[in-house]
Design a protein around this motif. Structure first.
Motif, mmCIF file in Angstrom:
data_model
loop_
_atom_site.group_PDB
_atom_site.id
_atom_site.type_symbol
_atom_site.label_atom_id
_atom_site.label_comp_id
_atom_site.label_asym_id
_atom_site.label_seq_id
_atom_site.Cartn_x
_atom_site.Cartn_y
_atom_site.Cartn_z
ATOM 1 N N ILE A 18 67.460 -36.444 71.434
ATOM 2 C CA ILE A 18 67.593 -37.862 71.139
ATOM 3 C C ILE A 18 68.769 -38.041 70.181
ATOM 4 C CG2 ILE A 18 66.471 -39.885 70.114
ATOM 5 C CD1 ILE A 18 63.782 -38.400 70.859
ATOM 6 N N LEU A 25 69.235 -46.270 69.714
ATOM 7 C CA LEU A 25 69.413 -45.025 70.470
ATOM 8 C C LEU A 25 70.780 -44.982 71.144
ATOM 9 C CD1 LEU A 25 65.995 -44.656 72.341
ATOM 10 C CD2 LEU A 25 66.766 -43.385 70.341
ATOM 11 N N ILE A 28 68.876 -40.307 75.292
ATOM 12 C CA ILE A 28 67.661 -39.500 75.317
ATOM 13 C C ILE A 28 67.659 -38.772 76.652
ATOM 14 C CG2 ILE A 28 66.289 -41.472 76.107
ATOM 15 C CD1 ILE A 28 63.857 -40.139 74.755
ATOM 16 N N CYS A 63 60.953 -44.614 69.160
ATOM 17 C CA CYS A 63 61.155 -43.771 70.342
ATOM 18 C C CYS A 63 59.910 -42.915 70.592
ATOM 19 C CB CYS A 63 62.393 -42.904 70.149
ATOM 20 S SG CYS A 63 62.866 -42.006 71.633
#
Length: 180
Positions: A18, A25, A28, A63
């Protein structure tokens, strides 16, 4: 400019890398050594970060919660982790528009063809470009490229054909079994 950090976590489909910043983000994905020959899913594997990483980070927390809901609650998680706008922003490019459309319009337990996704993203004749966008998708699972299939019902290639067994597992996890 983003200061990108990274973490690794365990998941039912193997270890995930990640990448993230304060804005959200950046990516991932499964670690690079996972492929059709090495894929060993463990449906009950918990989502845990490997140290050292800042476990109290709100981006990592969201996440982990999303991954836990996806793998263990059996439903499409409602709250998507924050995605960095430097990586994906609706309408910024056709590729990003495809990712955003897939994220927002194809729910857990459903599939869409490359051509249908191209049409939803605003370019009816761009099925091949959708395939390229899927191959470049930085948000495995969250932007669910495993839900995109061929118009003939075949699953198509996943991660350039290197992780087709992962796609099969994810579709079965979502109870989508009518694909060829």
């Amino acid at each position: 400019m983003c200061e990108v950090l990274s973490a690794i976590c365990t998941s039912p489909i193997g270890r995930l890398t990640i990448s993230y910043c304060l804005q959200g983000l950046h990516s991932i994905s499964q670690i690079s050594t996972i492929n059709d020959r090495s894929f060993l899913p463990h449906a009950n594997q918990s989502i845990e970060y490997e140290l050292p990483c800042d476990i109290d980070d709100p981006i990592l927390d969201s996440c982990r919660e999303w991954l836990d809901d996806y793998f263990h609650a059996g439903v499409h998680p409602i709250k998507t982790p924050k995605l960095c706008p430097t990586v994906i922003m609706k309408g910024n490019s056709f590729q990003e528009n495809v990712w955003y459309t897939l994220l927002k319009r194809v729910p857990f337990g459903h599939v869409i063809t490359y051509g249908e996704l191209a049409k939803l993203a605003g370019n009816t004749g761009a099925a091949r470009a959708v395939g390229t966008a899927m191959r470049r998708n930085p948000f495995q699972l969250i932007v669910p490229c495993h839900r995109v299939i061929c118009s003939n019902g075949k699953k198509g290639n996943y991660a350039g054909g290197e992780r087709n067994s992962v796609k099969v597992w994810l579709l079965k996890h979502e109870q989508i079994e009518n694909c060829k």
